[in-house]
Write a protein that holds these residues in place. Structure first.
Motif, PDB file in Angstrom:
ATOM      1  N   GLU A  19       0.833  -1.215   0.000  1.00 23.94           N
ATOM      2  CA  GLU A  19       0.000   0.000   0.000  1.00 23.94           C
ATOM      3  C   GLU A  19       0.865   1.260   0.000  1.00 23.94           C
ATOM      4  OE1 GLU A  19      -0.101  -2.486   2.158  1.00 23.94           O
ATOM      5  OE2 GLU A  19      -2.118  -3.331   2.243  1.00 23.94           O
ATOM      6  N   LEU A  78       1.446   2.889  -3.501  1.00 18.82           N
ATOM      7  CA  LEU A  78       0.270   3.469  -4.182  1.00 18.82           C
ATOM      8  C   LEU A  78       0.569   4.940  -4.529  1.00 18.82           C
ATOM      9  CD1 LEU A  78      -2.726   3.198  -5.023  1.00 18.82           C
ATOM     10  CD2 LEU A  78      -3.355   3.602  -2.640  1.00 18.82           C
ATOM     11  N   ILE A 119      -3.835   6.521  -7.363  1.00 22.79           N
ATOM     12  CA  ILE A 119      -4.936   6.863  -6.439  1.00 22.79           C
ATOM     13  C   ILE A 119      -6.061   7.528  -7.230  1.00 22.79           C
ATOM     14  CG2 ILE A 119      -5.629   8.396  -4.534  1.00 22.79           C
ATOM     15  CD1 ILE A 119      -2.852   7.912  -3.292  1.00 22.79           C
ATOM     16  N   MET A 127      -6.041   4.414   1.033  1.00 24.98           N
ATOM     17  CA  MET A 127      -6.405   3.035   0.669  1.00 24.98           C
ATOM     18  C   MET A 127      -7.881   2.891   0.288  1.00 24.98           C
ATOM     19  SD  MET A 127      -4.445   0.749   3.478  1.00 24.98           S
ATOM     20  CE  MET A 127      -2.809   1.200   4.038  1.00 24.98           C
ATOM     21  N   LEU A 138      -8.889   1.431  -3.070  1.00 24.75           N
ATOM     22  CA  LEU A 138      -8.638   0.017  -3.405  1.00 24.75           C
ATOM     23  C   LEU A 138      -9.860  -0.808  -3.032  1.00 24.75           C
ATOM     24  CD1 LEU A 138      -5.040  -0.120  -1.904  1.00 24.75           C
ATOM     25  CD2 LEU A 138      -5.567  -0.479  -4.324  1.00 24.75           C
ATOM     26  N   ASP A 147      -8.097  -3.970  -8.701  1.00 26.83           N
ATOM     27  CA  ASP A 147      -7.343  -2.851  -8.103  1.00 26.83           C
ATOM     28  C   ASP A 147      -6.077  -3.376  -7.428  1.00 26.83           C
ATOM     29  OD1 ASP A 147      -9.518  -1.288  -8.795  1.00 26.83           O
ATOM     30  OD2 ASP A 147     -10.366  -1.251  -6.765  1.00 26.83           O
ATOM     31  N   LEU A 204      -2.265  -2.566  -8.593  1.00 30.83           N
ATOM     32  CA  LEU A 204      -1.279  -1.968  -7.669  1.00 30.83           C
ATOM     33  C   LEU A 204      -0.026  -2.831  -7.601  1.00 30.83           C
ATOM     34  CD1 LEU A 204      -0.435   0.047  -5.461  1.00 30.83           C
ATOM     35  CD2 LEU A 204      -1.734  -1.316  -3.814  1.00 30.83           C
TER      36      LEU A 204
END
Ligand code: ADE
Ligand code: ZN
Length: 331
Positions: free
Chosen positions: A13, A16, A21, A60, A63, A68, A72
Motif C-alpha cells: 500500500e 500506491l 490513487i 487506501m 482500493l 485494483d 497496484l
C-alpha cells in the motif's frame, strides 16, 4: 545497471502512487477530499509516523476490487524491476482492507495473481507477508490471520506494523498461529519506539527479522544481541528521514551498525510516500555516506542472506551481485 537486490521491507500500500490513487478513485467512483494530484502531494510532508499513517490509511479507500489490488501489485513490480529488485517479500496490511469491508479473498487473490505472473514475466521471485496492525486488538490480528489462511494463496510470513505504541504481547497468539502454519515471523520495532521494543518482538513474537530497529542503538546490549544472533534489520533510511526518526541522511547510523556486526539491509518502506524506490535508497544513501561499490555489494548480499529464499535461489541471487560487482570493476 541497478544493483540486484532482495527487497525485504516494502508495504504494497506504500507503493500506491498519487496518479494511481486518482485513476482508481475514478474507476470506483470514490470521492477524494483533495483538489487534485498536486494538492495531494503537498500533504506528503510528515511530522512523524502517525501523521503519515493517517494519510496512508485514508488513501487506501480507492482500493476496492481484485483488479485494483492486481493493478497496484503490477505497478509496484514494474517499478521494482527497474530498481534492480530480483526477489521481494512484500508486506500487505490486510486488516486495513477487511476493516473497510473488502473481503480477504478479494485482496489476496488480486495480489497473489499479480505476484505469480511477475515470476514468469520478470523472473522476480516473491513472497507475501501479512502485516498485522498494532493499533488494533490482538484478537483482531489472530482473526485476520485465520481468514488469510483460509484463502488458497501462497503466504510467506506474518509481520507487525503501524503505530509503535503499547506492548506487542497481545499479538503473541497470532504469531504462534503463524508459526504453527510454517510461516516466517517479522516485526516492526525500534522505529519510533524504544530499544526495549526490539527485545520484546524477539522474545514474545519470535521475530526472525526486525523491521527498522534503528533505535536498538540506544541500548548496547540490544545491538550485541542482534549481532550475535545474526538477526537482520530491514532498514529504511529515506523513510526514517521523512518521518523524522533521524535528522538527515548524512547522520544515518548505517556504518555504526555494520561495524558492530549487525546484518543490515536497505529497503524503501513506502516508496510512493518517502521519495524513492530501493534503487533511490541505495543511490542516495551511498551519496550521503560515501559508500563505495564493495559496501553496496555487501549490503545487497546482506539482503539475500536475510531473505527467506531457498539455498538454491539464494546462490542465484548472490551470483547476480557478484556479476554486478565484477562488471563495475571491468568498466
Ligand atoms: N506501515 C507502513 N509504513 C509503516 C512504517 N514506517 N512504520 C510502521 N507501520 C507502517
Ligand atoms: Zn514498514
Amino acid at each position: 545497471m541497478a544493483i540486484p537486490t532482495a527487497e525485504l521491507h516494502v508495504h504494497l500500500e506504500g507503493t500506491l502512487e498519487p496518479e494511481l490513487i486518482y485513476q482508481l478513485a475514478e474507476r470506483n467512483r470514490v470521492e477524494l477530499p483533495w483538489a487534485g494530484i498536486e494538492d495531494l502531494r503537498t500533504r506528503y510532508d510528515f511530522t512523524g509516523l502517525q501523521h503519515f499513517l493517517d494519510l496512508y490509511y485514508a488513501n487506501m479507500a480507492v482500493l476496492r476490487t481484485e483488479e485494483d489490488f492486481a493493478d497496484l501489485t503490477r505497478a509496484y513490480l514494474a517499478r521494482a524491476v527497474r530498481a534492480g529488485v530480483r526477489h521481494t517479500e512484500l508486506f500487505l496490511d490486510l486488516q486495513a482492507h477487511t476493516g473497510r469491508g473488502v473481503p480477504a479473498e478479494v485482496v489476496l487473490r488480486g495480489v497473489d495473481d499479480a505476484l505469480g505472473a511477475s515470476e514468469a514475466e520478470y523472473g522476480v521471485s516473491s513472497g507475501l507477508i501479512i502485516t498485522l496492525l498494532r493499533h488494533l486488538p490482538g484478537e483482531a490480528a489472530t482473526e485476520a490471520l485465520r481468514e488469510a489462511l483460509e484463502v488458497d494463496v501462497r503466504l510467506l510470513g506474518v509481520g507487525l506494523c503501524s503505530a509503535e505504541t503499547g506492548s506487542a504481547r497481545p499479538f503473541r497468539e497470532a504469531f504462534e498461529l503463524a508459526a504453527a502454519h510454517g510461516l516466517h515471523r517479522v516485526a516492526h520495532a525500534g522505529e519510533e519506539g524504544p530499544a526495549a521494543n526490539v527485545t520484546e518482538v524477539l522474545d514474545v513474537l519470535g521475530a526472525e527479522r526486525v523491521d527498522h530497529g534503528i533505535r536498538a542503538l540506544e541500548d548496547d546490549a540490544v545491538v550485541e544481541r542482534l549481532a550475535a544472533g545474526r538477526v537482520p534489520l530491514t532498514m529504511c533510511p529515506l523513510s526514517n528521514v521523512r518521518l523524522q526518526v533521524v535528522g538527515s541522511l548524512d547522520a544515518y547510523p548505517l556504518r555504526e551498525l555494520t561495524d558492530r556486526g549487525v546484518l543490515v539491509t536497505l529497503n524503501s518502506d513506502d516508496p510512493a510516500y518517502f521519495g524513492g524506490y530501493v534503487d533511490d535508497v541505495y543511490r542516495e544513501t551511498a551519496a550521503a555516506l560515501g559508500l563505495g561499490t564493495q559496501e553496496l555489494a555487501a549490503l545487497a548480499r546482506n539482503s539475500m542472506e536475510a531473505s527467506f529464499v531457498s539455498e538454491v535461489r539464494r546462490a542465484e541471487l548472490v551470483a547476480e551481485v557478484d556479476a554486478w560487482e565484477a562488471g563495475l570493476r571491468e568498466a
